[in-house]
Design a protein around this motif. Structure first.
Motif, short mmCIF file in Angstrom:
data_model
loop_
_atom_site.label_atom_id
_atom_site.label_comp_id
_atom_site.label_asym_id
_atom_site.label_seq_id
_atom_site.Cartn_x
_atom_site.Cartn_y
_atom_site.Cartn_z
N TRP A 59 -37.37 51.42 -81.57
CA TRP A 59 -38.77 51.50 -81.96
C TRP A 59 -39.35 52.90 -82.05
N LYS A 60 -38.85 53.84 -81.28
CA LYS A 60 -39.51 55.14 -81.19
C LYS A 60 -39.56 55.87 -82.52
N GLY A 61 -38.51 55.80 -83.31
CA GLY A 61 -38.52 56.45 -84.62
C GLY A 61 -39.58 55.85 -85.53
N LEU A 62 -39.72 54.52 -85.49
CA LEU A 62 -40.73 53.86 -86.31
C LEU A 62 -42.14 54.20 -85.85
N ILE A 63 -42.32 54.31 -84.55
CA ILE A 63 -43.63 54.69 -84.00
C ILE A 63 -43.95 56.13 -84.40
N LEU A 64 -42.97 57.02 -84.27
CA LEU A 64 -43.18 58.41 -84.68
C LEU A 64 -43.59 58.50 -86.14
N PHE A 65 -42.89 57.76 -86.99
CA PHE A 65 -43.19 57.76 -88.42
C PHE A 65 -44.62 57.26 -88.66
N GLY B 129 -51.58 60.82 -88.68
CA GLY B 129 -52.73 61.20 -87.86
C GLY B 129 -53.00 60.17 -86.78
N PRO B 130 -54.08 60.36 -86.02
CA PRO B 130 -54.40 59.47 -84.91
C PRO B 130 -54.56 58.01 -85.34
N VAL B 131 -54.03 57.10 -84.52
CA VAL B 131 -54.04 55.67 -84.83
C VAL B 131 -54.39 54.90 -83.57
N ARG B 132 -55.19 53.85 -83.73
CA ARG B 132 -55.50 52.97 -82.61
C ARG B 132 -54.35 52.00 -82.40
N PHE B 133 -54.31 51.41 -81.20
CA PHE B 133 -53.20 50.54 -80.81
C PHE B 133 -52.98 49.40 -81.81
N GLY B 134 -54.03 48.70 -82.19
CA GLY B 134 -53.89 47.57 -83.11
C GLY B 134 -53.35 47.98 -84.47
N GLU B 135 -53.81 49.13 -84.96
CA GLU B 135 -53.31 49.64 -86.23
C GLU B 135 -51.83 49.98 -86.12
N LEU B 136 -51.46 50.56 -84.99
CA LEU B 136 -50.07 50.93 -84.76
C LEU B 136 -49.19 49.69 -84.68
N ARG B 137 -49.68 48.66 -84.02
CA ARG B 137 -48.91 47.41 -83.91
C ARG B 137 -48.67 46.80 -85.29
N ARG B 138 -49.67 46.84 -86.16
CA ARG B 138 -49.51 46.32 -87.53
C ARG B 138 -48.57 47.20 -88.35
N ALA B 139 -48.54 48.49 -88.05
CA ALA B 139 -47.70 49.43 -88.81
C ALA B 139 -46.23 49.34 -88.44
N VAL B 140 -45.92 48.75 -87.29
CA VAL B 140 -44.52 48.62 -86.83
C VAL B 140 -44.19 47.14 -86.76
N PRO B 141 -43.76 46.55 -87.88
CA PRO B 141 -43.49 45.11 -87.91
C PRO B 141 -42.40 44.69 -86.92
N GLY B 142 -42.64 43.59 -86.24
CA GLY B 142 -41.63 43.03 -85.34
C GLY B 142 -41.73 43.48 -83.90
N ILE B 143 -42.53 44.49 -83.62
CA ILE B 143 -42.63 44.97 -82.24
C ILE B 143 -43.67 44.13 -81.49
#
Length: 109
Positions: free
Chosen positions: A21-27, A32-46
């Motif tokens: 997951w870390k590579g996908l989170i980094l990408f 720029g800055p992202v809120r938790f919910g946005e980040l969760r949607r941006a990383v499918p399957g996590i």
């Protein structure tokens, strides 16, 4: 992260960003800055739990900055540190390689 000796630079880099997951989170944080919910949607399957664990590890290793805003409702944003941006830059060619060879990789048994 426990103190250890690395055999080469790749060994050290993988120790910091290892895992699925870390590579996908980094990408995902690269824009720029992202809120938790946005980040969760941006990383499918996590899962929420896994994202929380990975963000904590990345914050502890200095890749990610967590900004808590004192407001109601609470607001938390995650962003890359300079250290995290440098790793993201280093991973870009690997991502390009993966894009170029994705069809072949998907065909592997």
């Amino acid at each position: 992260m426990a103190k250890r000796s690395y055999t080469c630079g790749l060994d050290a880099a993988i120790a910091v960003m290892g895992g699925k997951w870390k590579g996908l989170i980094l990408f995902s944080l690269g824009e720029g800055p992202v809120r938790f919910g946005e980040l969760r949607r941006a990383v499918p399957g996590i899962s929420e739990r896994m994202l929380t664990l990975q963000l904590r590890e990345m914050e502890a290793s200095g890749l990610v900055h967590r900004e808590v805003y004192n407001q109601v409702p609470p607001k938390v944003e995650y962003s890359l540190t300079e250290f995290g941006r440098s790793l993201n830059t280093a991973l870009a060619p690997l991502g390009e390689w993966g894009e170029k060879h994705m069809e072949r990789i998907e065909a592997l048994p």
